[in-house]
Design an enzyme around this catalytic site. Structure first.
Site, PDB file in Angstrom:
ATOM      1  N   PHE A 142      32.475  41.346  39.863  1.00 27.27           N
ATOM      2  CA  PHE A 142      32.882  41.234  38.466  1.00 27.27           C
ATOM      3  C   PHE A 142      33.291  39.785  38.227  1.00 27.27           C
ATOM      4  O   PHE A 142      33.596  39.055  39.180  1.00 27.27           O
ATOM      5  CB  PHE A 142      34.053  42.176  38.150  1.00 27.27           C
ATOM      6  CG  PHE A 142      33.598  43.526  37.642  1.00 27.27           C
ATOM      7  CD1 PHE A 142      32.876  44.384  38.456  1.00 27.27           C
ATOM      8  CD2 PHE A 142      33.891  43.936  36.347  1.00 27.27           C
ATOM      9  CE1 PHE A 142      32.440  45.620  37.982  1.00 27.27           C
ATOM     10  CE2 PHE A 142      33.473  45.172  35.864  1.00 27.27           C
ATOM     11  CZ  PHE A 142      32.740  46.016  36.679  1.00 27.27           C
TER      12      PHE A 142
ATOM     13  N   ASN B  56      48.920  40.683  38.487  1.00 28.93           N
ATOM     14  CA  ASN B  56      48.276  40.513  37.178  1.00 28.93           C
ATOM     15  C   ASN B  56      48.255  41.855  36.450  1.00 28.93           C
ATOM     16  O   ASN B  56      48.771  42.848  36.942  1.00 28.93           O
ATOM     17  CB  ASN B  56      46.860  39.941  37.354  1.00 28.93           C
ATOM     18  CG  ASN B  56      46.014  40.830  38.246  1.00 28.93           C
ATOM     19  OD1 ASN B  56      45.713  41.961  37.888  1.00 28.93           O
ATOM     20  ND2 ASN B  56      45.656  40.326  39.416  1.00 28.93           N
TER      21      ASN B  56
ATOM     22  N   ASP C 247      38.771  35.471  49.988  1.00 26.08           N
ATOM     23  CA  ASP C 247      37.911  36.013  48.932  1.00 26.08           C
ATOM     24  C   ASP C 247      37.164  37.218  49.516  1.00 26.08           C
ATOM     25  O   ASP C 247      36.266  37.064  50.350  1.00 26.08           O
ATOM     26  CB  ASP C 247      36.934  34.941  48.430  1.00 26.08           C
ATOM     27  CG  ASP C 247      36.224  35.399  47.177  1.00 26.08           C
ATOM     28  OD1 ASP C 247      35.675  36.529  47.173  1.00 26.08           O
ATOM     29  OD2 ASP C 247      36.226  34.646  46.186  1.00 26.08           O
TER      30      ASP C 247
ATOM     31  N   ASP D 109      44.360  35.270  43.520  1.00 22.36           N
ATOM     32  CA  ASP D 109      43.716  34.177  44.251  1.00 22.36           C
ATOM     33  C   ASP D 109      44.682  33.482  45.201  1.00 22.36           C
ATOM     34  O   ASP D 109      44.269  32.909  46.197  1.00 22.36           O
ATOM     35  CB  ASP D 109      43.146  33.154  43.252  1.00 22.36           C
ATOM     36  CG  ASP D 109      41.916  33.701  42.541  1.00 22.36           C
ATOM     37  OD1 ASP D 109      41.050  34.260  43.239  1.00 22.36           O
ATOM     38  OD2 ASP D 109      41.830  33.600  41.299  1.00 22.36           O
TER      39      ASP D 109
HETATM   40  O1  PMT Z   1      41.730  47.139  35.868  1.00 20.31           O
HETATM   41  P1  PMT Z   1      41.434  47.119  34.377  1.00 20.31           P
HETATM   42  O2  PMT Z   1      42.676  47.037  33.549  1.00 20.31           O
HETATM   43  O3  PMT Z   1      40.542  48.266  33.974  1.00 20.31           O
HETATM   44  O4  PMT Z   1      40.628  45.776  34.047  1.00 20.31           O
HETATM   45  C1  PMT Z   1      39.350  45.584  34.569  1.00 20.31           C
HETATM   46  C2  PMT Z   1      39.115  44.136  35.043  1.00 20.31           C
HETATM   47  C3  PMT Z   1      39.264  43.195  33.872  1.00 20.31           C
HETATM   48  C4  PMT Z   1      40.140  43.782  36.141  1.00 20.31           C
HETATM   49  C5  PMT Z   1      37.666  44.108  35.652  1.00 20.31           C
HETATM   50  O5  PMT Z   1      36.745  44.463  34.665  1.00 20.31           O
HETATM   51  C6  PMT Z   1      37.347  42.729  36.212  1.00 20.31           C
HETATM   52  O6  PMT Z   1      36.941  41.811  35.516  1.00 20.31           O
HETATM   53  N1  PMT Z   1      37.526  42.567  37.562  1.00 20.31           N
HETATM   54  C7  PMT Z   1      37.382  41.282  38.250  1.00 20.31           C
HETATM   55  C8  PMT Z   1      38.704  40.527  38.215  1.00 20.31           C
HETATM   56  C9  PMT Z   1      38.640  39.183  38.924  1.00 20.31           C
HETATM   57  O7  PMT Z   1      39.422  38.957  39.800  1.00 20.31           O
HETATM   58  O8  PMT Z   1      37.663  38.409  38.529  1.00 20.31           O
HETATM   59  P2  PMT Z   1      37.396  36.900  39.134  1.00 20.31           P
HETATM   60  O9  PMT Z   1      36.414  36.305  38.202  1.00 20.31           O
HETATM   61  O10 PMT Z   1      38.683  36.194  39.377  1.00 20.31           O
HETATM   62  O11 PMT Z   1      36.743  37.181  40.542  1.00 20.31           O
HETATM   63  C10 PMT Z   1      35.316  37.280  40.724  1.00 20.31           C
HETATM   64  C11 PMT Z   1      35.005  38.387  41.712  1.00 20.31           C
HETATM   65  O12 PMT Z   1      35.534  38.065  42.981  1.00 20.31           O
HETATM   66  C12 PMT Z   1      35.545  39.740  41.344  1.00 20.31           C
HETATM   67  O13 PMT Z   1      34.572  40.699  41.688  1.00 20.31           O
HETATM   68  C13 PMT Z   1      36.784  39.891  42.231  1.00 20.31           C
HETATM   69  O14 PMT Z   1      37.014  41.263  42.569  1.00 20.31           O
HETATM   70  C14 PMT Z   1      36.382  39.100  43.465  1.00 20.31           C
HETATM   71  N2  PMT Z   1      37.487  38.441  44.172  1.00 20.31           N
HETATM   72  C15 PMT Z   1      38.210  37.466  43.574  1.00 20.31           C
HETATM   73  C16 PMT Z   1      39.189  36.808  44.283  1.00 20.31           C
HETATM   74  C17 PMT Z   1      39.426  37.183  45.631  1.00 20.31           C
HETATM   75  N3  PMT Z   1      40.370  36.593  46.330  1.00 20.31           N
HETATM   76  N4  PMT Z   1      38.712  38.161  46.189  1.00 20.31           N
HETATM   77  C18 PMT Z   1      37.744  38.795  45.485  1.00 20.31           C
HETATM   78  O15 PMT Z   1      37.098  39.723  45.996  1.00 20.31           O
END
Ligand code: PMT
Length: 407
Positions: free
Chosen positions: A330, A216, A312, A284
């Site tokens: 996040f 991504n 995750d 994911d």
């Molecule tokens: O890197 P930049 O260009 O500065 O951009 C920053 C950002 C947009 C990436 C950052 O601010 C952000 O939003 N990060 C979270 C990205 C994300 O994967 O969000 P999500 O809503 O899909 O996941 C929710 C949370 O679970 C996140 O904390 C993620 O790190 C975590 N996750 C998700 C999937 C996975 N398999 N493992 C995880 O740990």
């Protein structure tokens, strides 16, 4: 300590009047002051008042023949032990960072061979602007020192970061530097000292075959800025990062990974931690099978790419037996940002979720990959929407929130 002398550069801001008190405090501690006032600085203090307190001639003009004959601008800083900029306006910092030299103050800053201490003072929006943050980073790389700013009421009627450190604090900082304090950050408070902060950042890269992958647009900027902010507050930081094109922060334990599974293993390996901040945009899904030979076009037509779910990482750490005391996730959303973030807070067992809108052009530019962010910080107690600011400012504000929660 033998007699010490500083060269004080007084910039053009309402806080310039505090420079007068600074001169008096320094004199009490036996530190002499030569002074330059910028044109804008003269709108706030006069050479007469500064000279009256310092007991020395005050310099204002780059092209003054008599000043140059007495003491050239190069000699002005050479004969001092430290250059101190009070107030360090956004303009003066920008000039110094970029090497502009169109007046006596900026010429002296470019010509000096001495350490420079900046006491920034400006409106909170100017302080949080990405341009100011970039300039500060450049100045830090050039070994500049900073004291303040602090949070408080401002002359413009706003409240926030940007208020200049008090003259007593600047005096203490000057004394420490003159006594040989070399650690750039040593002058800032270290409320996170003794805490281990584990942060993930950047994208993950999931191989399909030797030449293709799933990933991504995450640049790592937000996560790296948080790592820097926590490190500056004294934390021991482990930054587990996917592949990004930005420089690793200094004094941080870097672990470079490619895939989500590598990232999970690196995080588990880094435990125990007091705080876990999951900023990474973890893929994911991954290809069910990563081929070791390049997939042929025809072969793929017959057989669509099969995917399988990645672990995750956030959920795993937040529910593990080694759970960090404070878990911050996040949420990257393109619609119903708050609602989805609240659901993730519960589902992933987090203490806080920092939600951001990652729709294309969401904040007047893209959040993923861009320099700015507009977040909602969600806890079980409610939601706090922060204004649009630079990712560095988001990081500093979040680090401060962590201090409030932990300390
Ligand atoms: O890197 P930049 O260009 O500065 O951009 C920053 C950002 C947009 C990436 C950052 O601010 C952000 O939003 N990060 C979270 C990205 C994300 O994967 O969000 P999500 O809503 O899909 O996941 C929710 C949370 O679970 C996140 O904390 C993620 O790190 C975590 N996750 C998700 C999937 C996975 N398999 N493992 C995880 O740990």
């Amino acid at each position: 300590m033998s007699e010490k002398r500083i060269l004080l550069i007084i910039g053009g801001g309402i806080a310039a009047f505090k420079a007068l008190l600074l001169i008096r405090l320094l004199a009490k501690r036996g530190i002499k002051t030569s002074a330059i006032i910028t044109k804008a600085g003269e709108e706030f203090v006069t050479p007469l008042s500064v000279g009256g307190l310092s007991g020395e001639k005050v310099y204002t003009d780059l092209f003054s023949l008599s000043d140059e004959q007495e003491m050239g601008h190069i000699e002005l800083s050479r004969s001092s032990d430290l250059v101190v900029v009070v107030p360090a306006t956004a303009d003066l910092m920008a000039k110094a960072a970029r090497g502009l030299a169109n007046d006596l103050a900026s010429t002296t800053l470019l010509a000096t061979d001495k350490r420079v201490l900046y006491a920034p003072a400006m409106n909170v929006r100017m302080w949080e602007h990405p341009a100011t943050k970039r300039n500060m980073d450049i100045l830090r790389e050039n070994h500049a020192l900073f004291v303040g700013p602090v949070e408080g009421d401002m002359a413009c009627g706003e409240f926030g970061f940007g208020r200049m450190a008090e003259p007593e604090v600047i005096t203490d900082a000057i004394e420490k530097i003159l006594a040989g304090e070399t650690n750039i950050d040593a002058l800032q408070p270290k409320p996170l000292k003794g805490k281990h902060v584990l942060i993930t950042a950047g994208p993950t890269r999931e191989p399909i075959d030797p030449v293709r992958y799933l990933s991504n647009h995450s640049s790592g900027k937000q996560g790296y800025a948080i790592a820097k902010a926590c490190q500056r507050l004294g934390a021991k930081v482990t930054l587990v990062s996917g592949p990004v094109a930005i420089a690793p922060p200094q004094n941080v334990n870097m672990v470079q990974v490619e895939t989500a599974r590598d990232m999970l293993a690196a995080c588990e390996n880094a435990l125990p931690a007091d705080v876990f901040i999951s900023v990474a945009a973890v893929a994911d899904w991954r290809a069910r099978e990563a081929h070791d030979r390049k997939i042929k076009k025809d072969q793929q037509k017959l057989q669509p790419l099969a995917l399988t779910e990645n672990p995750d990482i956030l959920h795993t750490l937040a529910n593990g037996k080694n759970r960090p005391g404070l878990v911050i996730g996040f949420a990257a959303e393109t619609d119903h940002v708050l609602k989805h973030a609240q659901a993730k807070l519960i589902k992933k067992n987090c203490d806080l979720i920092v939600a951001n809108d990652v729709s294309i052009g969401a904040v007047g530019g893209d959040v993923m990959g861009g320099d700015n962010n507009k977040v909602i910080v969600v806890s079980k107690g409610g939601a706090d929407a922060w204004p649009l600011m630079s990712k560095i400012a988001v990081a500093e504000k979040l680090a401060k929130k962590i201090v409030e929660i932990l300390v």
